[in-house]
Write a protein that holds these residues in place. Structure first.
Motif, PDB file in Angstrom:
ATOM      1  N   THR A 238      66.468  28.598   9.094  1.00  0.00           N
ATOM      2  CA  THR A 238      66.594  28.440   7.640  1.00  0.00           C
ATOM      3  C   THR A 238      67.839  29.147   7.123  1.00  0.00           C
ATOM      4  O   THR A 238      68.404  30.032   7.761  1.00  0.00           O
ATOM      5  CB  THR A 238      65.378  29.026   6.884  1.00  0.00           C
ATOM      6  N   VAL A 239      68.229  28.756   5.909  1.00  0.00           N
ATOM      7  CA  VAL A 239      69.229  29.486   5.149  1.00  0.00           C
ATOM      8  C   VAL A 239      68.757  29.564   3.704  1.00  0.00           C
ATOM      9  O   VAL A 239      68.340  28.562   3.121  1.00  0.00           O
ATOM     10  CB  VAL A 239      70.631  28.830   5.247  1.00  0.00           C
ATOM     11  N   GLU A 240      68.752  30.770   3.145  1.00  0.00           N
ATOM     12  CA  GLU A 240      68.479  30.968   1.723  1.00  0.00           C
ATOM     13  C   GLU A 240      69.812  30.985   0.986  1.00  0.00           C
ATOM     14  O   GLU A 240      70.773  31.610   1.443  1.00  0.00           O
ATOM     15  CB  GLU A 240      67.775  32.297   1.480  1.00  0.00           C
ATOM     16  N   HIS A 241      69.851  30.333  -0.168  1.00  0.00           N
ATOM     17  CA  HIS A 241      71.076  30.294  -0.968  1.00  0.00           C
ATOM     18  C   HIS A 241      70.748  30.686  -2.402  1.00  0.00           C
ATOM     19  O   HIS A 241      69.793  30.195  -2.995  1.00  0.00           O
ATOM     20  CB  HIS A 241      71.692  28.890  -0.955  1.00  0.00           C
TER      21      HIS A 241
ATOM     22  N   PRO B 220      66.286  24.022   5.401  1.00  0.00           N
ATOM     23  CA  PRO B 220      66.208  24.060   6.864  1.00  0.00           C
ATOM     24  C   PRO B 220      67.615  23.994   7.460  1.00  0.00           C
ATOM     25  O   PRO B 220      68.503  23.338   6.920  1.00  0.00           O
ATOM     26  CB  PRO B 220      65.407  22.800   7.206  1.00  0.00           C
ATOM     27  N   MET B 221      67.823  24.699   8.567  1.00  0.00           N
ATOM     28  CA  MET B 221      69.142  24.737   9.194  1.00  0.00           C
ATOM     29  C   MET B 221      68.990  24.616  10.701  1.00  0.00           C
ATOM     30  O   MET B 221      68.371  25.475  11.348  1.00  0.00           O
ATOM     31  CB  MET B 221      69.877  26.017   8.836  1.00  0.00           C
ATOM     32  N   ALA B 222      69.544  23.554  11.251  1.00  0.00           N
ATOM     33  CA  ALA B 222      69.451  23.325  12.688  1.00  0.00           C
ATOM     34  C   ALA B 222      70.300  24.330  13.458  1.00  0.00           C
ATOM     35  O   ALA B 222      71.328  24.815  12.968  1.00  0.00           O
ATOM     36  CB  ALA B 222      69.906  21.900  13.021  1.00  0.00           C
ATOM     37  N   GLU B 223      69.901  24.629  14.671  1.00  0.00           N
ATOM     38  CA  GLU B 223      70.588  25.642  15.469  1.00  0.00           C
ATOM     39  C   GLU B 223      72.012  25.237  15.810  1.00  0.00           C
ATOM     40  O   GLU B 223      72.875  26.099  16.024  1.00  0.00           O
ATOM     41  CB  GLU B 223      69.795  25.909  16.753  1.00  0.00           C
TER      42      GLU B 223
ATOM     43  N   SER C 187      87.140  36.691  -2.558  1.00  0.00           N
ATOM     44  CA  SER C 187      86.839  37.617  -1.477  1.00  0.00           C
ATOM     45  C   SER C 187      85.561  37.170  -0.789  1.00  0.00           C
ATOM     46  O   SER C 187      84.883  36.250  -1.243  1.00  0.00           O
ATOM     47  CB  SER C 187      86.709  39.050  -1.986  1.00  0.00           C
ATOM     48  N   ALA C 188      85.258  37.845   0.320  1.00  0.00           N
ATOM     49  CA  ALA C 188      84.071  37.489   1.090  1.00  0.00           C
ATOM     50  C   ALA C 188      83.636  38.694   1.899  1.00  0.00           C
ATOM     51  O   ALA C 188      84.418  39.608   2.164  1.00  0.00           O
ATOM     52  CB  ALA C 188      84.365  36.317   2.025  1.00  0.00           C
ATOM     53  N   ALA C 189      82.374  38.699   2.287  1.00  0.00           N
ATOM     54  CA  ALA C 189      81.845  39.757   3.150  1.00  0.00           C
ATOM     55  C   ALA C 189      80.646  39.212   3.902  1.00  0.00           C
ATOM     56  O   ALA C 189      79.978  38.277   3.441  1.00  0.00           O
ATOM     57  CB  ALA C 189      81.450  40.988   2.338  1.00  0.00           C
ATOM     58  N   VAL C 190      80.399  39.796   5.068  1.00  0.00           N
ATOM     59  CA  VAL C 190      79.303  39.369   5.934  1.00  0.00           C
ATOM     60  C   VAL C 190      78.640  40.608   6.516  1.00  0.00           C
ATOM     61  O   VAL C 190      79.322  41.564   6.903  1.00  0.00           O
ATOM     62  CB  VAL C 190      79.817  38.473   7.089  1.00  0.00           C
ATOM     63  N   VAL C 191      77.322  40.601   6.580  1.00  0.00           N
ATOM     64  CA  VAL C 191      76.569  41.667   7.236  1.00  0.00           C
ATOM     65  C   VAL C 191      75.606  41.033   8.235  1.00  0.00           C
ATOM     66  O   VAL C 191      74.836  40.128   7.878  1.00  0.00           O
ATOM     67  CB  VAL C 191      75.792  42.521   6.218  1.00  0.00           C
ATOM     68  N   ASP C 192      75.656  41.478   9.467  1.00  0.00           N
ATOM     69  CA  ASP C 192      74.719  41.062  10.498  1.00  0.00           C
ATOM     70  C   ASP C 192      73.660  42.137  10.689  1.00  0.00           C
ATOM     71  O   ASP C 192      73.978  43.337  10.698  1.00  0.00           O
ATOM     72  CB  ASP C 192      75.437  40.817  11.826  1.00  0.00           C
ATOM     73  N   ASP C 193      72.411  41.709  10.860  1.00  0.00           N
ATOM     74  CA  ASP C 193      71.344  42.633  11.220  1.00  0.00           C
ATOM     75  C   ASP C 193      70.506  41.950  12.296  1.00  0.00           C
ATOM     76  O   ASP C 193      70.761  40.789  12.636  1.00  0.00           O
ATOM     77  CB  ASP C 193      70.511  43.026   9.996  1.00  0.00           C
ATOM     78  N   PRO C 194      69.535  42.657  12.878  1.00  0.00           N
ATOM     79  CA  PRO C 194      68.785  42.050  13.982  1.00  0.00           C
ATOM     80  C   PRO C 194      68.093  40.735  13.631  1.00  0.00           C
ATOM     81  O   PRO C 194      67.823  39.918  14.518  1.00  0.00           O
ATOM     82  CB  PRO C 194      67.759  43.140  14.335  1.00  0.00           C
ATOM     83  N   GLY C 195      67.817  40.517  12.349  1.00  0.00           N
ATOM     84  CA  GLY C 195      67.109  39.302  11.968  1.00  0.00           C
ATOM     85  C   GLY C 195      67.990  38.119  11.622  1.00  0.00           C
ATOM     86  O   GLY C 195      67.500  37.008  11.478  1.00  0.00           O
TER      87      GLY C 195
ATOM     88  N   ALA D  63      71.761  31.279  12.451  1.00  0.00           N
ATOM     89  CA  ALA D  63      71.110  32.419  13.091  1.00  0.00           C
ATOM     90  C   ALA D  63      70.234  31.907  14.237  1.00  0.00           C
ATOM     91  O   ALA D  63      69.585  30.860  14.126  1.00  0.00           O
ATOM     92  CB  ALA D  63      70.265  33.188  12.088  1.00  0.00           C
ATOM     93  N   ARG D  64      70.230  32.632  15.344  1.00  0.00           N
ATOM     94  CA  ARG D  64      69.471  32.209  16.518  1.00  0.00           C
ATOM     95  C   ARG D  64      68.354  33.186  16.806  1.00  0.00           C
ATOM     96  O   ARG D  64      68.475  34.393  16.572  1.00  0.00           O
ATOM     97  CB  ARG D  64      70.404  32.106  17.744  1.00  0.00           C
ATOM     98  N   ARG D  65      67.289  32.658  17.370  1.00  0.00           N
ATOM     99  CA  ARG D  65      66.171  33.525  17.744  1.00  0.00           C
ATOM    100  C   ARG D  65      66.531  34.342  18.982  1.00  0.00           C
ATOM    101  O   ARG D  65      67.175  33.855  19.906  1.00  0.00           O
ATOM    102  CB  ARG D  65      64.920  32.678  18.051  1.00  0.00           C
ATOM    103  N   ASN D  66      66.110  35.589  18.979  1.00  0.00           N
ATOM    104  CA  ASN D  66      66.318  36.433  20.159  1.00  0.00           C
ATOM    105  C   ASN D  66      65.282  36.058  21.223  1.00  0.00           C
ATOM    106  O   ASN D  66      64.080  36.027  20.962  1.00  0.00           O
ATOM    107  CB  ASN D  66      66.142  37.915  19.783  1.00  0.00           C
TER     108      ASN D  66
END
Length: 340
Positions: free
Chosen positions: A236-239, A279-282, A165-173, A336-339
């Motif tokens: 970035t990505v935390e794992h 580090p994660m490139a845009e 299974s999988a799940a995703v949550v988006d927030d402003p950050g 993730a992209r900067r606002n």
């Protein structure tokens, strides 16, 4: 905060016989109804799926249709219908979208009709390698589906329940995502993965090691699971993971990074979880997949595959690299992209 959870099992139809065309259209119609689409959109989904499946039957090698229902509680309810094949590809994809264009002497209305019928249509093709087409249909009043998110969740062949299974949550950050692989397959594995996703949905913003520790307590008494959590923030990505669910960061230039969870089982003597920040490139994407996707796909992945949009890359991994002996899940997320 927007949650994408309660992932429905991906319906998969190998299109190798005329009867498969009707079967694929019926599955799309059933999924569209279950997703709350109105009667007109249900019929559009069925007609488009018929067009895509018939196109596979006429032109393709090893073609299949994948139908994925998006959860209604995400605010982006609807379905994705994806057609994938391994050749011969389209030499002129732009011309193929024009009514009247045909390579075999038919009326040539299929791809032009598909573009009109879908709420969104994404196509990528390479002569000699294959074609991928994803058509999206949205529920009435639903927000547009995330363009930078793709998913397939495929049960072991012959099974109706999926132990992944999988799940995703988006927030402003940014975005937090999980892929869970319940040990084994069938009902008990599905129960373990569902419990892990329940914990995730209740605590999506907690530090990842805390989330994993809470899952470990909740899964005691189940057969346990492999779990991989990622948190994407701009740059970035935390794992944080335990077990054999892999993370890869991919881009046009190749595989930028790979990470696998610590040895162990969530719910059974789990080690103290640790987080790795990469580090994660845009312009890259994060790929999380269970071991039902053969890991060797990344060893010699062609640029065409690595450059696919997330919704197509997930389908390509499920289509071309799925194990015949296990459930298989691939979740692909853009950075993730900067606002601004």
């Amino acid at each position: 905060m927007t949650a994408f959870a309660d992932v429905a099992v991906t319906a998969h139809v190998v299109v190798d016989h005329p009867s498969a065309v009707h079967h694929a259209a019926s599955l799309a119609k059933d999924a569209a109804r279950a997703a709350g689409l109105d009667a007109t959109t249900v019929e559009r989904a069925a007609v488009l799926t018929t067009e895509l499946a018939e196109n596979l039957l006429r032109h393709a090698v090893e073609g299949a249709v994948y139908v994925q229902r998006r959860p209604a509680d995400s605010g982006a309810g609807g379905i994705d219908v994806t057609a994938v094949d391994r050749g011969p590809g389209m030499a002129s994809p732009d011309r193929a979208m024009v009514d009247g264009y045909s390579t075999i002497g038919t009326l040539g209305s299929g791809m032009g009709a598909a573009q009109r019928l879908a709420d969104e249509l994404t196509l990528r093709t390479l002569p000699g390698l294959g074609t991928l087409i994803c058509a999206r249909f949205h529920a009435p009043g639903a927000a547009p589906a995330a363009a930078d998110l793709g998913l397939v969740c495929l049960p072991l062949r012959g099974e109706k329940l999926c132990g992944d299974s999988a799940a995703v949550v988006d927030d402003p950050g940014g975005r937090t995502a999980v892929v869970v692989d319940g040990l084994g397959h069938g009902a008990e594995a599905a129960g373990a993965s569902a419990e892990a996703v329940r914990v995730f949905r209740e605590n999506p913003d907690r530090p990842l090691p805390e989330l994993l520790t809470t899952m470990d307590r909740a899964l005691r008494g189940t057969r346990g699971a492999a779990v991989s959590l990622v948190r994407l923030r701009p740059g970035t990505v935390e794992h944080c993971g335990v077990g054999n669910v892999r993370l890869l960061l991919v881009g046009h230039a190749g595989i930028a990074a790979r990470d696998t969870g610590q040895p162990g089982v969530v719910g059974w003597n789990m080690p103290r979880p640790r987080t790795r920040t990469l580090p994660m490139a845009e312009d890259s994407a994060a790929v999380l997949h269970s071991d039902g996707i053969a890991p060797r796909w990344a060893d010699s992945a062609p640029p065409f595959l690595l450059g696919l949009p997330p919704r197509l890359l997930a389908a390509a991994l499920g289509h071309g690299h799925r194990s015949a002996r296990d459930d298989a899940t691939a979740l692909v997320s853009g950075a993730a992209r900067r606002n601004t």
